[in-house]
Design a protein around this motif. Structure first.
Motif, PDB file in Angstrom:
ATOM      1  N   GLY A  61       0.818  -1.208   0.000  1.00 41.12           N
ATOM      2  CA  GLY A  61       0.000   0.000   0.000  1.00 41.12           C
ATOM      3  C   GLY A  61       0.849   1.255   0.000  1.00 41.12           C
ATOM      4  O   GLY A  61       1.963   1.268   0.521  1.00 41.12           O
ATOM      5  N   THR A  62       0.320   2.313  -0.582  1.00 42.74           N
ATOM      6  CA  THR A  62       0.966   3.629  -0.538  1.00 42.74           C
ATOM      7  C   THR A  62       0.277   4.481   0.508  1.00 42.74           C
ATOM      8  O   THR A  62      -0.945   4.547   0.558  1.00 42.74           O
ATOM      9  CB  THR A  62       0.894   4.343  -1.894  1.00 42.74           C
ATOM     10  N   ALA A  63       1.081   5.146   1.337  1.00 41.78           N
ATOM     11  CA  ALA A  63       0.504   5.995   2.379  1.00 41.78           C
ATOM     12  C   ALA A  63       1.412   7.197   2.625  1.00 41.78           C
ATOM     13  O   ALA A  63       2.133   7.233   3.575  1.00 41.78           O
ATOM     14  CB  ALA A  63       0.305   5.208   3.665  1.00 41.78           C
ATOM     15  N   ILE A  64       1.389   8.124   1.730  1.00 43.60           N
ATOM     16  CA  ILE A  64       0.437   8.227   0.629  1.00 43.60           C
ATOM     17  C   ILE A  64       1.148   8.682  -0.659  1.00 43.60           C
ATOM     18  O   ILE A  64       2.259   9.204  -0.609  1.00 43.60           O
ATOM     19  CB  ILE A  64      -0.709   9.250   0.938  1.00 43.60           C
ATOM     20  N   ALA A  65       0.433   8.519  -1.786  1.00 43.95           N
ATOM     21  CA  ALA A  65       0.839   9.148  -3.030  1.00 43.95           C
ATOM     22  C   ALA A  65       0.100  10.484  -3.119  1.00 43.95           C
ATOM     23  O   ALA A  65      -1.137  10.504  -3.106  1.00 43.95           O
ATOM     24  CB  ALA A  65       0.489   8.271  -4.224  1.00 43.95           C
ATOM     25  N   PRO A  66       0.813  11.616  -3.192  1.00 48.35           N
ATOM     26  CA  PRO A  66       0.123  12.908  -3.217  1.00 48.35           C
ATOM     27  C   PRO A  66      -0.703  13.100  -4.480  1.00 48.35           C
ATOM     28  O   PRO A  66      -0.327  12.651  -5.569  1.00 48.35           O
ATOM     29  CB  PRO A  66       1.278  13.924  -3.164  1.00 48.35           C
ATOM     30  N   VAL A  67      -1.813  13.784  -4.339  1.00 48.34           N
ATOM     31  CA  VAL A  67      -2.708  14.000  -5.482  1.00 48.34           C
ATOM     32  C   VAL A  67      -2.287  15.184  -6.350  1.00 48.34           C
ATOM     33  O   VAL A  67      -2.862  15.392  -7.425  1.00 48.34           O
ATOM     34  CB  VAL A  67      -4.162  14.213  -5.010  1.00 48.34           C
ATOM     35  N   PHE A  68      -1.301  15.953  -5.902  1.00 43.17           N
ATOM     36  CA  PHE A  68      -0.860  17.125  -6.652  1.00 43.17           C
ATOM     37  C   PHE A  68       0.388  16.875  -7.495  1.00 43.17           C
ATOM     38  O   PHE A  68       0.590  17.549  -8.502  1.00 43.17           O
ATOM     39  CB  PHE A  68      -0.531  18.284  -5.687  1.00 43.17           C
ATOM     40  N   THR A  69       1.259  15.988  -7.071  1.00 39.14           N
ATOM     41  CA  THR A  69       2.615  15.956  -7.620  1.00 39.14           C
ATOM     42  C   THR A  69       2.766  15.105  -8.878  1.00 39.14           C
ATOM     43  O   THR A  69       3.815  15.120  -9.507  1.00 39.14           O
ATOM     44  CB  THR A  69       3.619  15.467  -6.555  1.00 39.14           C
ATOM     45  N   ALA A 107       7.078  22.408  -6.859  1.00 38.33           N
ATOM     46  CA  ALA A 107       6.724  23.567  -7.688  1.00 38.33           C
ATOM     47  C   ALA A 107       5.304  23.475  -8.254  1.00 38.33           C
ATOM     48  O   ALA A 107       5.050  23.852  -9.400  1.00 38.33           O
ATOM     49  CB  ALA A 107       7.740  23.733  -8.820  1.00 38.33           C
ATOM     50  N   VAL A 108       4.383  22.965  -7.426  1.00 40.95           N
ATOM     51  CA  VAL A 108       2.979  22.864  -7.808  1.00 40.95           C
ATOM     52  C   VAL A 108       2.165  23.672  -6.804  1.00 40.95           C
ATOM     53  O   VAL A 108       2.443  23.645  -5.604  1.00 40.95           O
ATOM     54  CB  VAL A 108       2.509  21.396  -7.817  1.00 40.95           C
ATOM     55  N   ASP A 109       1.165  24.397  -7.272  1.00 42.78           N
ATOM     56  CA  ASP A 109       0.329  25.181  -6.372  1.00 42.78           C
ATOM     57  C   ASP A 109      -0.494  24.260  -5.468  1.00 42.78           C
ATOM     58  O   ASP A 109      -1.215  23.373  -5.958  1.00 42.78           O
ATOM     59  CB  ASP A 109      -0.622  26.083  -7.164  1.00 42.78           C
ATOM     60  N   PHE A 110      -0.372  24.477  -4.168  1.00 36.91           N
ATOM     61  CA  PHE A 110      -1.143  23.702  -3.199  1.00 36.91           C
ATOM     62  C   PHE A 110      -2.434  24.466  -2.915  1.00 36.91           C
ATOM     63  O   PHE A 110      -2.544  25.224  -1.961  1.00 36.91           O
ATOM     64  CB  PHE A 110      -0.322  23.508  -1.919  1.00 36.91           C
ATOM     65  N   ALA A 115     -10.798  19.667  -2.443  1.00 39.37           N
ATOM     66  CA  ALA A 115     -11.404  19.491  -3.763  1.00 39.37           C
ATOM     67  C   ALA A 115     -10.505  18.671  -4.676  1.00 39.37           C
ATOM     68  O   ALA A 115     -10.976  17.801  -5.425  1.00 39.37           O
ATOM     69  CB  ALA A 115     -11.703  20.853  -4.388  1.00 39.37           C
ATOM     70  N   ARG A 116      -9.209  18.928  -4.632  1.00 33.86           N
ATOM     71  CA  ARG A 116      -8.287  18.159  -5.476  1.00 33.86           C
ATOM     72  C   ARG A 116      -8.300  16.681  -5.073  1.00 33.86           C
ATOM     73  O   ARG A 116      -8.316  15.794  -5.936  1.00 33.86           O
ATOM     74  CB  ARG A 116      -6.873  18.727  -5.339  1.00 33.86           C
ATOM     75  N   SER A 117      -8.287  16.405  -3.787  1.00 32.60           N
ATOM     76  CA  SER A 117      -8.337  15.015  -3.325  1.00 32.60           C
ATOM     77  C   SER A 117      -9.627  14.341  -3.784  1.00 32.60           C
ATOM     78  O   SER A 117      -9.609  13.200  -4.267  1.00 32.60           O
ATOM     79  CB  SER A 117      -8.221  14.956  -1.802  1.00 32.60           C
ATOM     80  N   ARG A 118     -10.743  15.031  -3.638  1.00 32.59           N
ATOM     81  CA  ARG A 118     -12.043  14.489  -4.075  1.00 32.59           C
ATOM     82  C   ARG A 118     -12.033  14.193  -5.573  1.00 32.59           C
ATOM     83  O   ARG A 118     -12.455  13.118  -6.026  1.00 32.59           O
ATOM     84  CB  ARG A 118     -13.132  15.504  -3.749  1.00 32.59           C
TER      85      ARG A 118
END
Length: 328
Positions: A61-69, A107-110, A115-118
């Motif tokens: 399992g991944t804990a966690i893979a970021p949803v932005f990167t 270098a990604v806007d957080f 909403a991004r996770s959803r």
């Protein structure tokens, strides 16, 4: 022991090329799960890909893979590849991560983490099921994306969550939730927000474990971790919600004033003992079992350094893993 028993990998001090023996030792000790993280060490997927080839029985399992990167399509492809390599054994844990990891280091806007996770969660459910995705989710839009190799067994998707909004989202739309930085007594507070979930809803938690009888050493390590994590706004808000405003305010005030030593000194032993598991391997195992008794289905240890581990090298590491295992 019938419950699942996890360890965070890779372990420090051992190169990835040397982890085949580590994974074998973990399985021999009764560990059922290997869970990775992704901050500024290894990525979340490479250690698990090696485990998929080396240990065909362990769950991953991944804990966690970021949803932005990663772009949504790349995240889906990476998850699909690991699900194909370890069919039925891989769970994809995703989460928002933090402004430092996302913004300062990638270098990604957080922005709009909820909403991004959803939206990434909804996209991944469709994409990993083999659907063609042509949709504007709000935080991103995709046109005619379809996995060329959708996994025969799509992975369950778990969402990292701290406070009620994300916990409820996990219960409503994900296959499980990943918790972090809480005590066994806090578990019921978090899980009260997931009552809408079904009976097969997974609940994993990362638990920091420092297997040493030197309580002063373990508390010093724990204080540094608490100061580093619980001054991050999301974790600070989480612990306010859990009811720790009074105990943590002196640390927050010292930290905000730039007084790092004062911040560490302001953290009471009782808080460290609540949030960091330490003691002999037997005592640590018993304390981790308390999380399972509180409702954690997959307790995942994160092994912290100890003087014995640092001095004893690989043989001491393997013995420690054996002692911490479900068969210890």
């Amino acid at each position: 022991m019938s419950m699942r028993w996890g360890m965070t990998v890779p372990l420090s001090g051992v190169p990835l090329s040397g982890h085949q023996a580590v994974y074998q030792a973990l399985e021999d000790a009764g560990f059922t799960d290997l869970w990775s993280s992704e901050v500024n060490g290894t990525d979340a997927f490479t250690p698990l890909t090696l485990a998929a080839a080396w240990q065909p029985r362990l769950r991953l399992g991944t804990a966690i893979a970021p949803v932005f990167t990663r772009g949504p399509g790349l995240l889906a492809m990476t998850a699909a590849a690991l699900a194909e390599a370890a069919p039925g054994r891989f769970q994809l844990g995703i989460g928002s991560s933090s402004p430092v990891v996302v913004g300062d280091w990638n270098a990604v806007d957080f922005t709009e983490p909820y909403a991004r996770s959803r939206d990434v969660l909804r996209f991944l459910k469709a994409a990993l099921a083999g659907e063609t995705v042509d949709h504007d989710y709000g935080t991103f839009a995709l046109r005619r994306f379809r996995l060329e190799r959708p996994p025969a067994t799509p992975p369950q998707i778990l969402l990292a969550a701290l406070r009620p909004g994300m916990l409820r989202l996990a219960a409503a739309e994900a296959d499980g939730v990943i918790l972090n930085w809480l005590s066994p007594a806090d578990v019921s507070t978090a899980l009260a927000e997931t009552k809408a979930a079904g009976p097969d809803f997974e609940v994993a938690a990362r638990i920091f474990v420092c297997p040493t009888d030197d309580a002063a050493y373990a508390r010093a390590v724990g204080r540094r971790l608490i100061a580093a994590y619980l001054t991050v706004p999301a974790y600070a808000a989480f612990h306010r919600w859990l009811g720790r405003t009074e105990v943590l305010t002196p640390m927050w005030q010292a930290w905000s004033a730039g007084d790092r030593k004062g911040a560490l000194a302001a953290i009471p032993d009782s808080l460290v003992d609540d949030l960091i598991v330490h003691g002999s391997p037997d005592e640590c195992r018993t304390k981790v079992e308390a999380y399972a008794a509180a409702g954690i289905k997959v307790p995942v240890m994160a092994l912290l350094p100890t003087p014995a581990l640092e001095a004893g090298g690989f043989p001491t590491l393997i013995k420690t893993l054996t002692d911490l295992g479900a068969r210890g």
